[in-house]
Each structure stands twice: as C-alpha cells, then as structure tokens.
Design an enzyme around this catalytic site. Structure first.
Site: not given
Length: 347
Positions: A205, A231-233, A251
């Site tokens: 996350d 990190g950045d998904f 969502h």
C-alpha cells in the site's frame, strides 16, 4: 376525500423512514464521536451521568440517548436511564467487531460535503470531492494525519468480517505467497496467513495506507512470514507472489485506473498464478432485497468521493479482458451478503 389504502400508508411509512436517514446517520456518528457506547453497559445509567462523562449538556444527552434508543442502539428501561443493546455495543472502541471508526467517517465533513454534491457527480461523472477540495480524496486524506488514522481504522473495521470468513472460503493451499494489494493495516492478510502456515505474504500500500501494517503483523506473530512494502499500485506492484489479492480497491476507481491496477498485477503474475478480487458483485438487475450495506448507495458514495463505482460480472469481465486476465468464476462470500470472490487467471 377517499381513505388511504393500506398499501399507500405502508409506502408513505417506508419513504418517511428513508427521508430520516441523514439524521439517523448523524445520531449514530455523533454518538461514536462522543464515545457514548463506551460509557453505557447492562446496568441502567442516568443520562446526566453520561452527559458529565461526555462533556455534553444533560438535556442534549437525554435527547441523543432517546434518539439512539429509537434506533435500537440503547434502551430506556426507566425514565432518563439507559442501557446498551448489542447493536449499540458495535460502537464501542474496544469491541473486536467495532464499527466505531466507520460511523465517525460517515459523518466527517469529507464525506458529508461530497454526498451533498451528488447531483454534480451524476451530471458530470466526476467526483464531487475533487471539485470541492481541488485535489483527489486520497491526497487529502494523506495530508491530514488524524483523518488518515481514522480512515485506516474505519477500513480495518470494515475488513474484519471479511478476514474472519475469507480464509475458510477460498482454497489458499494452492499458493506459496500472497500479495495483498492495497492491503492497508494488514488485517486481512494476517488472518489468511494465520490460518494457512504454508503461506508467506506481503502487504502493499502507500505509506499512509500501510502505516499500521507492521504493528498488526507483529501482534499476530507473523513478522517472519510477512513483509510490508510501500509504493504506488498505479506504477507497479511487488513481484514474486502467486496470488494477488485485491479487496475493496477497484471500486474506488474509474475503469481506466482499475485496469492499470489489474494490469500491473498481470505484469508480475506467473503462468500458474491467480488474481483474487474481493468486492460487491452487482446483479444484472436490482434484487428485491439488498444487503444491509447497500451496494447501490455504496456505488454513489464511490462516485462522489473518488469517481469509482460498484460493478456487475460483465463489468469485471471487461476490466479483466483489458488487463490480460480471464475470470474463471465468482463465488459469494458468506456470511457477508453482497461481497463476492472473483478469481482471474492470465488470459
């Protein structure tokens, strides 16, 4: 003038009850903020005593408690004296099934102001939050530590029921390592690893979302089998897992962003790997009965806050196809009505 039919009277009662929903949410949320449930128990307590402990005027507390009693969160066995009900106990902070932070988040100005601009989002398809604040909701949350802590706790509140059910309703024995993408404080992955000792795992996350994950994993005695990676998904996800778990993440986002997340999972997914999406799965038409956590109201909440949406099977099929994945099946997750397991494999 003709007399109203019983059906008309029932319809009016239903609509009037719905029209009072905003105030009901305020009553529950304010009670959570004041920690009223933590000061009530099975023995009757005078409203004035609760008022003193909460720093509220006695008459105001009496009116709040009576409103809570009308909603079933407490009872008034004698005039001005109150006890807690099992429903009200879910607002206690120390209750393992607590929804305390979720109730507080529901009345936070971040939520209420955006919901108040629903018409804007319906007209434009854009999140009202961005229009109100000039920035995305998750950026705003990250800039406010107290709000971030409450948001993370609320997400944990909402994950506990899933964490109790998922390890028993999906075959994790096929895998060696699980990556929980957008895994927050590690509540869900800790439950899975706790029931399946052959597994290792990684909670992934951003730094704000994973702020409490180390503590959750350590408390569960899983530090040797689970790591936390930030990190950045939207950029990339950690490799090396054969199961990528994505719960209540897609969502939050519109289709192109959801495809990016899934595509990043696909990029590191081995040929025998799986992606497991855990989200509400809307039927093709609205069912006669909807779950208590109404996914259609959730759909609109996602729209006004982040531009996201709830989806049908056909919607998920399209997302996965664009991401290089194929859905192998969907399964309802009991006893959590409305939540489903959606498994996908490399296309």
């Amino acid at each position: 003038m003709t007399q109203k039919s019983a059906a008309t009277e029932d319809a009016q009662r239903t609509l009037l009850r719905l029209l009072s929903g905003a105030m009901a949410s305020q009553v529950v949320g304010v009670a959570a903020k004041l920690e009223v449930a933590d000061r009530l128990g099975s023995d009757p307590v005078a409203a004035g005593d609760i008022a003193d402990r909460c720093g509220l005027a006695p008459q105001g507390m009496l009116r709040l408690l009576r409103a809570l009693a009308s909603l079933g969160l407490c009872a008034e066995p004698a005039p001005g004296r109150f006890t807690l009900t099992p429903v009200g106990a879910l607002l206690r902070k120390g209750n393992p099934d607590s929804l305390h932070d979720l109730a507080r988040l529901g009345i936070d100005p971040m939520t209420l102001r955006s919901v108040g601009e629903l018409e804007f989002s319906l007209q434009t398809g854009r999140p009202a939050f961005d229009e109100l604040h000039g920035k995305p909701v998750f950026t705003h949350i990250g800039e406010h530590p107290e709000l971030s802590e409450m948001f993370n706790a609320a997400m944990s509140n909402g994950t506990r029921a899933t964490a109790a059910a998922l390890p028993e309703h999906y075959d994790f024995t096929r895998f060696t390592k699980v990556a929980d993408i957008g895994g927050g404080d590690g509540t869900l992955l800790s439950a899975i690893l706790g029931r399946h000792p052959q597994l290792t795992g990684v909670v992934f996350d951003n730094a704000d979302g994973a702020a409490q994950a180390e503590g959750t994993i350590r408390a569960a005695g899983l530090s040797a089998r689970c790591e936390v990676v930030t990190g950045d998904f939207f950029e990339a996800v950690p490799g090396g897992a054969d199961l990528y778990l994505i719960k209540s993440v897609l969502h939050d986002w519109e289709d192109d962003r959801a495809v990016t997340i899934l595509g990043n999972c696909r990029a590191v997914l081995p040929s025998n790997g799986r992606v497991l999406i855990v989200e509400p799965l809307l039927p093709d038409t609205v069912a006669a009965e909807t779950p208590a956590q109404n996914p259609y109201l959730g759909d609109l909440t996602m729209l006004v806050l982040a531009g996201g949406q709830e989806r049908t099977r056909a919607d998920f099929d399209r997302l996965c196809e664009r991401s290089g994945l194929t859905i192998t099946g969907t399964t309802p997750l009991p006893p959590h009505p409305g939540l489903s397991l959606i498994e996908a494999v490399p296309a």
